[in-house]
Design an enzyme around this catalytic site. Structure first.
Site, PDB file in Angstrom:
ATOM      1  N   LYS A  79     -32.042 -18.083 -58.299  1.00  0.00           N
ATOM      2  CA  LYS A  79     -32.719 -16.851 -57.860  1.00  0.00           C
ATOM      3  C   LYS A  79     -31.997 -15.655 -58.481  1.00  0.00           C
ATOM      4  O   LYS A  79     -30.761 -15.673 -58.608  1.00  0.00           O
ATOM      5  CB  LYS A  79     -32.656 -16.801 -56.334  1.00  0.00           C
ATOM      6  N   SER A 154     -38.544 -14.790 -49.757  1.00  0.00           N
ATOM      7  CA  SER A 154     -38.366 -14.094 -51.023  1.00  0.00           C
ATOM      8  C   SER A 154     -37.937 -14.993 -52.188  1.00  0.00           C
ATOM      9  O   SER A 154     -38.014 -14.561 -53.334  1.00  0.00           O
ATOM     10  CB  SER A 154     -37.333 -12.985 -50.850  1.00  0.00           C
ATOM     11  N   SER A 178     -36.158 -16.974 -46.203  1.00  0.00           N
ATOM     12  CA  SER A 178     -36.503 -16.885 -47.624  1.00  0.00           C
ATOM     13  C   SER A 178     -36.288 -18.133 -48.473  1.00  0.00           C
ATOM     14  O   SER A 178     -36.712 -18.157 -49.625  1.00  0.00           O
ATOM     15  CB  SER A 178     -35.757 -15.734 -48.269  1.00  0.00           C
TER      16      SER A 178
HETATM   17  N1  GLN Z   1     -39.253 -12.343 -45.099  1.00  0.00           N
HETATM   18  C1  GLN Z   1     -38.048 -11.850 -44.517  1.00  0.00           C
HETATM   19  C2  GLN Z   1     -37.835 -10.403 -44.901  1.00  0.00           C
HETATM   20  O1  GLN Z   1     -38.658  -9.871 -45.526  1.00  0.00           O
HETATM   21  C3  GLN Z   1     -36.908 -12.715 -44.896  1.00  0.00           C
HETATM   22  C4  GLN Z   1     -36.332 -12.398 -46.193  1.00  0.00           C
HETATM   23  C5  GLN Z   1     -35.170 -13.259 -46.538  1.00  0.00           C
HETATM   24  O2  GLN Z   1     -34.903 -14.278 -45.906  1.00  0.00           O
HETATM   25  N2  GLN Z   1     -34.438 -12.811 -47.553  1.00  0.00           N
HETATM   26  O3  GLN Z   1     -36.851  -9.803 -44.589  1.00  0.00           O
END
Ligand code: GLN
Length: 487
Positions: A79, A154, A178
């Protein structure tokens, strides 16, 4: 089978027997990337030359009968939140679109030392804020099971690169789901380890009390292999846990006899897709048939998880992101002539709308007069959520829930409504707030052919039991062997 389709353990075996070499495998993976990347857009940066160099080095180690690492010659993706020496690290943000770090983070160093071949950096929601990969400065990533749908986020680029065979395995980060949510959307395995199990040194910070690195893989065996490589104490991360790392591959036993599985009644909520619910119930039945004991449990504060998370995570983000001021590194607005104007313009131009929304939410929640009402209250809720889990794990080994309330949604479906987007995280968030480990693995497909994720949560540092339950389930199903046909 084409080499790009293999798992880590399958490719390892072929490399060990010298049936193939890493250079061949790496070339095949890049061929696959060339074929499908235009459709899915999983990568921000490809590091082809470096990857070939690493593959050749891995092959030389095998030829010389040297002691080889557990990922020797295995092509993986990272990532774009991992700080990588001499390789662009953008976090999918304009503000870091020119950032070439002078060092490798701990996990990057660990996978390199284990012999991995790094293919490139995957697309993500900007600063890991999002659940759909639509918040990237570099454009959206598409779900290989249906190109009109999101891959989740994400770590969407990482999940897609695994699902579309653009790599053998990948690493992502999980702050509120994420890793698990995109793994669920793309039909792959994703694990968020216990907070502190894996070093955060050299990960671009989003919400430091929640961020955790973890694997995205084609099966549970690969998840255990990567967990062995990345876990462990790191003096460079003050929240890292000074505990021995077990050999997670020892937990790859297909046996759940006597394992107690808690099913929280609060998790089968209105709004959960009936197909998701049916697939999870089916999985529970299967595990019960294999000797596990299913119990209804209660996590009474789970319903406040999303609200608490969307105060705590933005509060921490507003502090972490203050460093991007155009002075030391990253993007600087070219227009401004005065210092304050330069700060303002740099942030205005450099951050996307969701990141700005989070910074404002967080700044507001932390400001004098509101701190007690919002941030402090959210921290208290966080404690209650952790205590709920403590109570449940007194008499259960794992907790099972859906990974997300629905399969992958359509691109654009939730972009206008941040609250709807935040609700995609309803089942994954409590795990981060409590600091416990969790894993998502495929447990079926919707009528439309979209993968459905099963989430297995465990107690603090009990990754082994999660891996054991997940592996047992996987051995009795073939969901993990399916591949998106359309691309
Ligand atoms: N979807 C969640 C957010 O927008 C989690 C994001 C993540 O785990 N980095 O914060």
């Amino acid at each position: 089978m084409e080499l790009c389709r293999l798992t880590i353990h399958e490719l390892q075996e072929r490399l060990r027997k010298r049936e193939v070499c890493s250079l061949e495998a790496t070339e095949e993976v890049f061929k696959r990337i060339e074929e499908v990347e235009e459709k899915v857009h999983a990568f921000v940066t490809l590091t082809k030359e470096e990857a070939f160099e690493q593959a050749r080095a891995a092959d030389r180690r095998i030829a010389a009968d040297e002691q080889i690492g557990p990922l020797n010659g295995i092509p993986i993706s990272l990532k774009d939140i991992f700080v990588t020496k001499d390789i662009l690290t953008t976090c999918s943000s304009k503000i870091l679109s020119n950032f070439i770090p002078p060092y490798d983070g701990t996990v990057v160093k660990k996978v390199k030392d284990a012999g991995a071949v790094i293919l490139g950096k995957t697309n993500m929601d900007e600063f890991a804020m999002g659940s759909s990969n639509e918040n990237s400065y570099f454009g959206v990533t598409r779900n290989p099971w249906d190109l009109t749908r999101v891959p989740g986020g994400s770590s969407g680029g990482s999940a897609v690169s695994v699902a579309a065979d653009e790599c053998i395995a990948s690493l992502g980060t999980d702050t509120g789901g994420s890793i698990r949510q995109p793994a669920g959307c793309c039909g792959v395995v994703g694990m968020k380890p216990t907070y502190g199990r894996v070093s955060r040194y050299g990960i671009v910070a989003f919400a430091s009390s929640l961020d955790q690195v973890g694997p995205l893989t084609k099966d549970v065996t690969d998840c255990a292999i990567l967990m062995n490589v990345i876990s462990g104490y790191d003096p460079k991360d003050s929240t890292s846990i000074p505990e021995e790392v077990p050999d997670y591959t020892q937990s790859l036993v297909a046996d759940v006899k006597g394992i107690k599985i808690g099913v929280p009644k609060e998790y089968f909520i209105k709004g959960t897709d009936p197909e998701v619910e049916a697939a999870v119930q089916e999985a529970l039945k299967l595990l019960e048939g294999l000797g596990a004991e299913i119990k209804e449990v209660s996590l009474p504060h789970a319903e406040y998880g999303v609200a608490a998370y969307y105060l705590i995570a933005p509060a921490e983000a507003s502090s972490n992101l203050a460093r991007y001021d155009g002075v030391k590194y990253g993007y600087r607005s070219p227009e401004s002539e005065r210092l304050l104007e330069m700060y303002r313009m740099t942030k205005t131009e450099g951050f996307g709308p969701e990141v700005k929304r989070r910074i404002m939410l967080g700044t507001y929640a932390l400001s004098a007069g509101y701190y007690d009402a919002y941030y402090l209250k959210a921290q208290k809720v966080r404690t209650l959520i952790r205590k709920d889990f403590e109570e449940v794990f007194r008499h259960c080994d794992v907790v099972i829930t859906p990974t997300a309330p629905t399969p992958a949604f359509k691109l654009g479906e939730k972009t206008e409504d941040p609250l709807q987007m935040y609700l995609s995280d309803i089942f994954t968030i409590s795990c981060n707030l409590a600091g416990i480990p969790g894993l998502s693995l495929p447990c079926g497909f919707s009528k439309e052919g979209l993968p459905i994720g099963l989430q297995i949560l465990g107690d603090f540092l009990k990754e082994e039991v999660i891996i054991r339950v997940a592996h047992t389930y996987e051995q009795s199903t073939d969901w993990h062997q399916r591949r998106p046909g359309g691309i």
